[in-house]
Design a protein around this motif. Structure first.
Motif, PDB file in Angstrom:
ATOM      1  N   PRO A  63       0.804  -1.223   0.000  1.00 29.38           N
ATOM      2  CA  PRO A  63       0.000   0.000   0.000  1.00 29.38           C
ATOM      3  C   PRO A  63       0.830   1.263   0.000  1.00 29.38           C
ATOM      4  N   SER A 121       1.873   4.110  -7.143  1.00 35.67           N
ATOM      5  CA  SER A 121       0.860   3.536  -8.019  1.00 35.67           C
ATOM      6  C   SER A 121       1.403   3.426  -9.443  1.00 35.67           C
ATOM      7  N   GLU A 163      -1.214  -6.743  -8.912  1.00 37.22           N
ATOM      8  CA  GLU A 163      -2.630  -6.502  -9.162  1.00 37.22           C
ATOM      9  C   GLU A 163      -3.179  -7.467 -10.212  1.00 37.22           C
ATOM     10  N   LEU A 213     -10.569  -1.873  -6.116  1.00 37.46           N
ATOM     11  CA  LEU A 213      -9.679  -1.809  -4.951  1.00 37.46           C
ATOM     12  C   LEU A 213      -8.439  -0.970  -5.245  1.00 37.46           C
ATOM     13  N   ALA A 214      -7.849  -1.184  -6.436  1.00 41.71           N
ATOM     14  CA  ALA A 214      -6.628  -0.455  -6.782  1.00 41.71           C
ATOM     15  C   ALA A 214      -6.885   1.036  -6.926  1.00 41.71           C
ATOM     16  N   ARG A 260      -9.369   2.787  -5.623  1.00 39.71           N
ATOM     17  CA  ARG A 260      -9.715   3.372  -4.318  1.00 39.71           C
ATOM     18  C   ARG A 260      -8.456   3.573  -3.478  1.00 39.71           C
ATOM     19  N   LYS A 261      -7.506   2.644  -3.578  1.00 39.21           N
ATOM     20  CA  LYS A 261      -6.258   2.800  -2.840  1.00 39.21           C
ATOM     21  C   LYS A 261      -5.492   4.026  -3.332  1.00 39.21           C
ATOM     22  N   ASP A 262      -5.526   4.272  -4.654  1.00 44.67           N
ATOM     23  CA  ASP A 262      -4.857   5.452  -5.204  1.00 44.67           C
ATOM     24  C   ASP A 262      -5.446   6.738  -4.637  1.00 44.67           C
ATOM     25  N   GLY A 299      -6.736   6.972  -1.673  1.00 43.43           N
ATOM     26  CA  GLY A 299      -6.649   6.948  -0.223  1.00 43.43           C
ATOM     27  C   GLY A 299      -7.924   6.527   0.460  1.00 43.43           C
ATOM     28  N   LYS A 320     -10.767   3.569   1.757  1.00 42.79           N
ATOM     29  CA  LYS A 320     -10.805   2.201   2.251  1.00 42.79           C
ATOM     30  C   LYS A 320     -11.560   1.310   1.271  1.00 42.79           C
ATOM     31  N   PRO A 321     -11.168   0.040   1.181  1.00 37.87           N
ATOM     32  CA  PRO A 321     -11.910  -0.879   0.297  1.00 37.87           C
ATOM     33  C   PRO A 321     -13.310  -1.133   0.821  1.00 37.87           C
TER      34      PRO A 321
END
Length: 203
Positions: free
Chosen positions: A4, A8, A22, A166-167, A169-171, A173, A175-176
């Protein structure tokens, strides 16, 4: 998924790029979801076949149900290695499709492309399995082949959508989200949609 804290792989030029972790995560989700869906379908088909046999021969209810259960288990024994072999075969074309579309930002276009890929690839695999095993001569195996096609063609785009969501949303910041969420009205929704535009920082 990747670390995490790692940078990215997505950029303004390639908003839907992905790294090896991924891609592997998406492939694993597709296989796991396919096997789960196919297992459910196999049990239901086995029960349906057992009930049909009971109607034809009411005096052999227990043997009909046990026979149907045995058929379902036998199908699953074959399904797992076939699914893993299909994964090995499908890795290259799936990777090529993903790389070809990295510059396309629209989540919906990607989802439709993976739906088409799932239909074509799973159709080819199902056709090959049917020809090799001569399932047309073994009732009720054609129904299981159709179930395998439907479960695979469904699993591929859903697994991609979940992994991409998921990817992205992580970019951002975020939460999944759960696969299944309960809405305020009591209904249940499945999270496979786009998380929205990605904010790219300086690279």
């Amino acid at each position: 998924m990747s670390d995490p804290h790692a940078a990215s792989p997505r950029t303004p030029e390639e908003p839907m790029a992905f790294d090896g972790g991924e891609f592997a995560s998406g492939a694993a989700r597709a296989v796991a979801l396919h096997v789960a869906l196919f297992a459910i379908a196999s049990v239901l088909l086995g029960l349906a076949h057992g009930v049909a046999s009971m109607i034809d021969e009411p005096g052999r209810a227990s043997s009909a149900l046990s026979g149907a259960f045995s058929v379902s288990m036998l199908v699953m024994i074959y399904a797992v290695p076939i699914s893993l072999l299909a994964l090995l075969i499908g890795v290259c074309p799936a990777y090529m499709l993903g790389r070809w579309m990295v510059r396309i930002a629209a989540f919906r276009i990607h989802f439709l492309a993976w739906c088409a890929f799932g239909i074509v690839f799973c159709g080819a695999v199902s056709f090959a399995v049917a020809r090799i095993l001569h399932v047309d001569q073994l009732t009720p195996l054609p129904a299981f082949v159709i179930a395998g096609f439907v479960s695979g063609a469904t699993a591929i785009p859903l697994a991609w959508a979940r992994t991409a969501s998921l990817a992205l949303r992580k970019d951002r910041g975020l939460k999944p989200l759960r696969w299944f969420r309960r809405r305020p009205g009591g209904s249940v929704s499945v999270d496979v949609g786009s998380p929205g535009p990605v904010q790219h920082g300086d690279r």
